[in-house]
Write an enzyme that holds these catalytic residues in place. Structure first.
Site, PDB file in Angstrom:
ATOM      1  N   GLN A  23       0.704  -1.020  -0.040  1.00 46.44           N
ATOM      2  CA  GLN A  23       0.338   0.044  -0.091  1.00 46.44           C
ATOM      3  C   GLN A  23       0.773   1.059   0.130  1.00 46.44           C
ATOM      4  OE1 GLN A  23      -2.442   0.234   3.692  1.00 46.44           O
ATOM      5  NE2 GLN A  23      -4.303   1.352   2.640  1.00 46.44           N
ATOM      6  N   GLY A  24       0.935   2.042  -1.022  1.00 40.70           N
ATOM      7  CA  GLY A  24       1.433   2.822  -1.156  1.00 40.70           C
ATOM      8  C   GLY A  24       0.766   4.466  -0.886  1.00 40.70           C
ATOM      9  N   TYR A  25       0.346   4.538   0.197  1.00 40.64           N
ATOM     10  CA  TYR A  25      -0.416   6.045   1.023  1.00 40.64           C
ATOM     11  C   TYR A  25       0.571   6.972   1.253  1.00 40.64           C
ATOM     12  CZ  TYR A  25      -4.896   4.062   0.117  1.00 40.64           C
ATOM     13  OH  TYR A  25      -6.227   3.869  -0.507  1.00 40.64           O
ATOM     14  N   SER A  26       1.110   6.567   2.312  1.00 36.27           N
ATOM     15  CA  SER A  26       2.090   7.933   3.377  1.00 36.27           C
ATOM     16  C   SER A  26       3.203   7.787   2.824  1.00 36.27           C
ATOM     17  CB  SER A  26       2.628   6.590   4.589  1.00 36.27           C
ATOM     18  OG  SER A  26       0.909   6.517   5.596  1.00 36.27           O
ATOM     19  N   SER A  82       4.563  -1.414   4.353  1.00 34.91           N
ATOM     20  CA  SER A  82       4.706  -2.354   4.526  1.00 34.91           C
ATOM     21  C   SER A  82       4.915  -3.687   3.503  1.00 34.91           C
ATOM     22  CB  SER A  82       3.296  -2.867   5.572  1.00 34.91           C
ATOM     23  OG  SER A  82       3.341  -2.698   6.236  1.00 34.91           O
ATOM     24  N   GLU A 105     -11.401  -2.043   5.734  1.00 37.53           N
ATOM     25  CA  GLU A 105      -9.735  -2.032   6.301  1.00 37.53           C
ATOM     26  C   GLU A 105     -10.256  -2.781   8.082  1.00 37.53           C
ATOM     27  OE1 GLU A 105      -7.341   0.755   6.773  1.00 37.53           O
ATOM     28  OE2 GLU A 105      -5.168  -0.514   6.991  1.00 37.53           O
ATOM     29  N   SER A 133      -4.542   6.647  13.940  1.00 33.53           N
ATOM     30  CA  SER A 133      -4.241   7.386  14.840  1.00 33.53           C
ATOM     31  C   SER A 133      -4.697   7.159  15.884  1.00 33.53           C
ATOM     32  CB  SER A 133      -3.210   8.192  15.179  1.00 33.53           C
ATOM     33  OG  SER A 133      -4.122   9.252  14.948  1.00 33.53           O
ATOM     34  N   GLU A 155      -5.641  10.556  17.486  1.00 30.17           N
ATOM     35  CA  GLU A 155      -6.614  11.180  17.954  1.00 30.17           C
ATOM     36  C   GLU A 155      -7.654  11.740  16.831  1.00 30.17           C
ATOM     37  OE1 GLU A 155      -3.029  10.639  18.346  1.00 30.17           O
ATOM     38  OE2 GLU A 155      -2.341  11.298  20.063  1.00 30.17           O
TER      39      GLU A 155
HETATM   40  C1  FAD Z   1       3.549  -0.853  11.676  1.00 32.27           C
HETATM   41  C2  FAD Z   1       2.756   0.099  10.484  1.00 32.27           C
HETATM   42  C3  FAD Z   1       3.297  -0.266   9.422  1.00 32.27           C
HETATM   43  C4  FAD Z   1       2.351   0.996   8.299  1.00 32.27           C
HETATM   44  N1  FAD Z   1       2.013   0.763   7.388  1.00 32.27           N
HETATM   45  C5  FAD Z   1       1.523   1.167   6.211  1.00 32.27           C
HETATM   46  C6  FAD Z   1       2.158   0.527   4.540  1.00 32.27           C
HETATM   47  O1  FAD Z   1       1.371  -0.586   4.623  1.00 32.27           O
HETATM   48  N2  FAD Z   1       1.531   2.006   3.511  1.00 32.27           N
HETATM   49  C7  FAD Z   1       1.176   3.478   3.997  1.00 32.27           C
HETATM   50  O2  FAD Z   1       1.151   3.554   2.957  1.00 32.27           O
HETATM   51  N3  FAD Z   1       1.153   3.448   6.023  1.00 32.27           N
HETATM   52  C8  FAD Z   1       1.560   2.385   6.604  1.00 32.27           C
HETATM   53  N4  FAD Z   1       2.370   3.093   7.670  1.00 32.27           N
HETATM   54  C9  FAD Z   1       1.566   4.743   7.861  1.00 32.27           C
HETATM   55  C10 FAD Z   1       0.297   5.259   8.373  1.00 32.27           C
HETATM   56  O3  FAD Z   1       0.071   5.128   7.875  1.00 32.27           O
HETATM   57  C11 FAD Z   1       1.198   6.253   9.588  1.00 32.27           C
HETATM   58  O4  FAD Z   1       2.291   5.687  10.589  1.00 32.27           O
HETATM   59  C12 FAD Z   1       0.064   7.412   9.722  1.00 32.27           C
HETATM   60  O5  FAD Z   1      -0.813   7.688   9.271  1.00 32.27           O
HETATM   61  C13 FAD Z   1      -0.051   8.186  10.691  1.00 32.27           C
HETATM   62  O6  FAD Z   1       0.537   8.893  10.116  1.00 32.27           O
HETATM   63  P1  FAD Z   1       2.393   9.666  10.463  1.00 32.27           P
HETATM   64  O7  FAD Z   1       3.528   8.319  10.778  1.00 32.27           O
HETATM   65  O8  FAD Z   1       2.596  10.642   9.176  1.00 32.27           O
HETATM   66  O9  FAD Z   1       2.239  10.557  12.147  1.00 32.27           O
HETATM   67  P2  FAD Z   1       1.801  11.859  11.693  1.00 32.27           P
HETATM   68  O10 FAD Z   1       0.434  12.188  10.621  1.00 32.27           O
HETATM   69  O11 FAD Z   1       3.093  12.919  11.399  1.00 32.27           O
HETATM   70  O12 FAD Z   1       1.252  11.925  13.321  1.00 32.27           O
HETATM   71  C14 FAD Z   1       2.227  12.425  14.812  1.00 32.27           C
HETATM   72  C15 FAD Z   1       0.992  12.363  15.202  1.00 32.27           C
HETATM   73  O13 FAD Z   1       0.997  13.606  15.580  1.00 32.27           O
HETATM   74  C16 FAD Z   1      -0.280  13.523  15.730  1.00 32.27           C
HETATM   75  N5  FAD Z   1      -1.728  14.281  15.129  1.00 32.27           N
HETATM   76  C17 FAD Z   1      -1.292  14.366  13.297  1.00 32.27           C
HETATM   77  N6  FAD Z   1      -2.449  14.592  12.663  1.00 32.27           N
HETATM   78  C18 FAD Z   1      -2.943  15.410  14.031  1.00 32.27           C
HETATM   79  C19 FAD Z   1      -4.237  16.596  13.997  1.00 32.27           C
HETATM   80  N7  FAD Z   1      -4.637  16.784  12.665  1.00 32.27           N
HETATM   81  N8  FAD Z   1      -4.859  15.992  15.180  1.00 32.27           N
HETATM   82  C20 FAD Z   1      -4.573  15.702  16.731  1.00 32.27           C
HETATM   83  N9  FAD Z   1      -3.190  14.709  16.584  1.00 32.27           N
HETATM   84  C21 FAD Z   1      -2.852  15.108  15.102  1.00 32.27           C
HETATM   85  C22 FAD Z   1      -0.881  11.893  15.131  1.00 32.27           C
HETATM   86  O14 FAD Z   1      -2.260  11.481  16.030  1.00 32.27           O
HETATM   87  C23 FAD Z   1       0.507  10.751  15.164  1.00 32.27           C
HETATM   88  O15 FAD Z   1       0.535  11.283  17.158  1.00 32.27           O
HETATM   89  C24 FAD Z   1       1.967   2.582   8.356  1.00 32.27           C
HETATM   90  C25 FAD Z   1       2.563   2.706   9.565  1.00 32.27           C
HETATM   91  C26 FAD Z   1       2.550   1.701  11.193  1.00 32.27           C
HETATM   92  C27 FAD Z   1       2.854   2.387  12.265  1.00 32.27           C
END
Ligand code: FAD
Length: 394
Positions: free
Chosen positions: A127-130, A164, A247, A373, A375
């Protein structure tokens, strides 16, 4: 449960009892939370065996290779699977997310091209989202794709992160910006991109567990045929959201059974090492058991009732519960949990070896992040369900 459902439960139980034997018996319990590296090739082969015997894609329509089983029977399968301690499967993203999305929104050509490979576990997806600048705020993606009309191909440039299993996958579904100058959720497209090409580089990220289940994926002029777009150009946000809707599907019930097993095993450990006599530990184990029942009801409710926000509540509840289970496990293990055996394990590229509880503790830190997350779940509940004022967007 109807008599048919009970008969189905017996069928699943009998099949698992017959087949989780011999070489496959060694896979029992492998590939759980934080242990995706365990016997990966063997679990891939096991997943293919499940497919051969019609135990994958249970809810897909029959015309697309599924069995169109009811929600109840799918839940029964996942419950029995977890109860038998059968190994973690490797095709979640294809089977549970992309497949249903293609069935709903893909073209006939895309369905014919990709669904059989997903069903048979012959082609694996990631999955290429993040991206580095787009996680919770997914609409900020900046990976670009441009249609090269002469070659009839999309050309992709940009970077994804936390992808992942990209290192094991054959294909990736990507959200990319295809309308120059567009912003937020406008002008995005949902593309299907082969990973085995010069324009794609996959770099593993080492996790705190020592494993590398996720990766950075770099696109530098990567290509995919023009027809590898799901939905219309610029309409990718709708497709991306439809996929996320799958999901929190029926497999959460299997997850509940797996959690129950972890809790039971932890209680057994507390009995055997005597920590159950500590009134604080005992109280926390009891509280965790009570919360487990609440969590189970929430999970069922999120599947069976169209209550707005039920699945967000369910995610919040299970993620917090599981993370605290990891913390409690460290308390039960005691001071010994602070040390790890030193070793060189090729599969996880680590110089130390964690036990099951240490792995659970470390990996469960991620539960409150992925899949939205805590939040973000609370924001959705506040804004879309309770109708509270929207937070200011920067
Ligand atoms: C084990 C694992 C597997 C994953 N696999 C994939 C995958 O296969 N493909 C993929 O695309 N992604 C994947 N992800 C990424 C996952 O989707 C992101 O980690 C998640 O969306 C959070 O984005 P970020 O890590 O950029 O954190 P951020 O968005 O930068 O968030 C950092 C912190 O800020 C808080 N925050 C952010 N915005 C707000 C807001 N508006 N209000 C309050 N708090 C906020 C968040 O809750 C978090 O605590 C994976 C993540 C993990 C941990």
């Amino acid at each position: 449960m109807s008599p048919d459902d009970e008969a189905f439960r017996e069928e699943v139980r009998a099949w698992l009892a017959d087949h989780l034997t011999g070489e496959w018996a060694a896979l029992r319990g492998l590939g759980g939370s934080g242990s995706g590296h365990e016997a990966y090739e063997e679990r891939l082969a096991w997943n293919r065996l499940l497919a051969e015997h019609g135990w994958t894609c249970l809810g897909w329509p029959v015309e697309h290779g599924g069995r169109a089983l009811s929600l109840t029977q799918q839940a029964i399968f996942h419950e029995e699977y977890a109860r038998a301690d059968a190994p973690g499967t490797v095709n979640h993203l294809g089977e549970q997310l992309l497949g249903p999305t293609l069935i709903e929104l893909g073209t006939d050509e895309q369905k014919a091209r990709f669904l059989p490979g997903i069903k048979a576990v012959d082609e694996l997806w990631c999955q290429g989202y993040s991206e580095p600048g787009a996680g919770s705020d997914l609409a900020a993606v900046s990976t670009r794709a441009v249609l090269d009309e002469a070659a009839d191909e999309w050309v992709i440039d940009g970077q994804k992160v936390w992808t992942s299993w990209a290192h094991e996958a054959d294909w990736i579904f990507v959200i990319a910006r295809t309308e120059p100058g567009s912003s937020r959720h406008h002008g995005l497209s949902f593309l299907l991109v082969p990973l085995d090409q010069d324009g794609v580089e996959i770099r593993p990220i080492e996790q705190i567990t020592g494993g590398s289940e996720f990766n950075e994926v770099f696109f530098s002029g990567a290509r995919t045929p023009a027809g590898m777009i799901v939905g219309a150009p610029g309409d990718g946000w709708r497709v991306a959201m439809a996929l996320l809707g799958f999901e929190r599907g029926v497999s959460v019930l299997g997850q509940q059974v797996a959690f129950e097993r972890e809790l039971d095993d932890l209680i057994d450990l507390a009995r055997s090492n005597g920590t159950i006599d500590d009134p604080v530990i005992r109280d926390r184990l009891a509280a965790h058991s009570a919360e487990f029942e609440v969590m189970r009801v929430n999970a069922v409710r999120s599947l069976t009732e169209a209550t707005p926000g039920a699945d967000n509540v369910a995610k919040l509840v299970w993620a917090g519960w599981h993370r605290r289970l990891g913390e409690l496990a460290m308390e039960v293990c005691g001071a010994g949990a602070l040390t790890a055996a030193s070793s060189q394990i090729e599969a996880v590229e680590a110089t130390y070896d964690l036990d099951r509880w240490q792995r659970l503790f470390l990996f469960s830190r991620a539960d409150t992040l992925y899949g939205g997350s805590d939040e973000i779940q609370r924001n959705i509940l506040a804004e879309r369900v309770l109708g509270l004022p929207k937070e200011a967007r920067g």
